[in-house]
Design a protein around this motif. Structure first.
Motif, PDB file in Angstrom:
ATOM      1  N   GLY A  54       0.788  -1.060   0.111  1.00 16.76           N
ATOM      2  CA  GLY A  54       0.049  -0.109   0.052  1.00 16.76           C
ATOM      3  C   GLY A  54       0.781   1.182   0.116  1.00 16.76           C
ATOM      4  O   GLY A  54       1.955   1.338   0.196  1.00 16.76           O
ATOM      5  N   GLU A  55       0.298   2.308  -0.419  1.00 16.91           N
ATOM      6  CA  GLU A  55       0.974   3.574  -0.391  1.00 16.91           C
ATOM      7  C   GLU A  55       0.027   4.914  -0.243  1.00 16.91           C
ATOM      8  O   GLU A  55      -1.241   4.763  -0.686  1.00 16.91           O
ATOM      9  N   LEU A  56       0.452   6.044   0.017  1.00 20.89           N
ATOM     10  CA  LEU A  56      -0.497   7.150  -0.048  1.00 20.89           C
ATOM     11  C   LEU A  56       0.223   8.102  -0.627  1.00 20.89           C
ATOM     12  O   LEU A  56       1.383   8.373  -0.788  1.00 20.89           O
ATOM     13  N   VAL A  57      -0.471   8.878  -1.778  1.00 19.97           N
ATOM     14  CA  VAL A  57       0.209   9.752  -2.692  1.00 19.97           C
ATOM     15  C   VAL A  57      -0.777  11.034  -2.679  1.00 19.97           C
ATOM     16  O   VAL A  57      -1.753  10.745  -2.993  1.00 19.97           O
ATOM     17  N   GLY A  58      -0.165  12.216  -2.464  1.00 27.74           N
ATOM     18  CA  GLY A  58      -0.958  13.253  -2.578  1.00 27.74           C
ATOM     19  C   GLY A  58      -0.138  14.774  -2.238  1.00 27.74           C
ATOM     20  O   GLY A  58       0.965  14.687  -2.866  1.00 27.74           O
ATOM     21  N   THR A  59      -0.850  15.719  -2.070  1.00 28.32           N
ATOM     22  CA  THR A  59      -0.380  16.918  -1.804  1.00 28.32           C
ATOM     23  C   THR A  59      -0.595  17.536  -0.555  1.00 28.32           C
ATOM     24  O   THR A  59      -1.703  17.367   0.008  1.00 28.32           O
ATOM     25  N   ALA A  60       0.149  18.607   0.001  1.00 28.91           N
ATOM     26  CA  ALA A  60      -0.103  19.679   0.994  1.00 28.91           C
ATOM     27  C   ALA A  60      -0.019  20.804   0.568  1.00 28.91           C
ATOM     28  O   ALA A  60       0.990  21.345  -0.134  1.00 28.91           O
ATOM     29  N   VAL A  61      -1.125  21.743   0.638  1.00 30.67           N
ATOM     30  CA  VAL A  61      -1.204  23.030  -0.019  1.00 30.67           C
ATOM     31  C   VAL A  61      -1.492  24.161   1.249  1.00 30.67           C
ATOM     32  O   VAL A  61      -2.393  23.891   1.657  1.00 30.67           O
ATOM     33  N   LEU A  62      -0.602  25.000   1.173  1.00 33.83           N
ATOM     34  CA  LEU A  62      -0.979  25.988   2.404  1.00 33.83           C
ATOM     35  C   LEU A  62      -1.744  27.333   1.710  1.00 33.83           C
ATOM     36  O   LEU A  62      -1.156  27.943   0.686  1.00 33.83           O
TER      37      LEU A  62
END
Length: 161
Positions: A102-110
């Protein structure tokens, strides 16, 4: 298929202060402690926009994991979280669970509005285990939601010092 989670962390601070906090290894260490990590290591290379690379490796106990999932994860799970921040307000996130499918892929946006900064974390969770992948993705989503709430509590306390 994958499961998407979106979590917003809100801080009563300007974006520059939140970005600086996220770039501080001491903050990342404190987050790991507050997330109940049994062991952890943090490395941060570069500066935001350079790009800045964050790597957090930690182990979590699985005492709160339902029985059906324990046979997949054991009594403790290792997690590797890699982030690449190409600017102070955007980072790409990749989370792996070594030895697990399994894995998690994404973004963090401020984003900042009126001196309040919101960090929006969007992650797509993918588990490649036939028949139970949806259940495990949901479980991982709940675990990471709890981890992000711990990070926000840590961040609020950090920024109030």
């Amino acid at each position: 298929m994958s499961t998407r989670i979106v979590h917003e962390l809100t801080y009563e601070a300007p974006l520059a202060d939140v970005a600086a906090m996220l770039a501080d290894p001491a903050f990342r260490d404190e987050v790991c402690v507050n997330q109940r990590a049994t062991k952890h290591s943090v490395s941060i290379d570069g500066v935001q926009g350079d790009p800045m690379k964050v790597r957090v490796e930690y182990s979590q106990p699985t005492d709160r994991v339902p029985g059906f999932a324990k046979k997949f994860v054991g009594s403790e799970v290792d997690i590797v979280q890699s982030e690449t921040w190409t600017s102070p307000d955007r980072g790409d996130i990749h989370v792996t669970i070594p030895g697990k499918p399994g894995e998690l892929v994404g973004t963090a946006v401020l984003t900042e509005k009126d001196g309040v900064t919101t960090e929006t974390v969007t992650l797509d969770i993918t588990v490649k285990i036939p028949l139970v992948s949806g259940k495990i993705e949901g479980l991982i989503g709940k675990i990471f939601g709890s981890a992000m709430r711990a990070e926000q509590r840590t961040g609020v306390a950090w920024l109030s010092r």
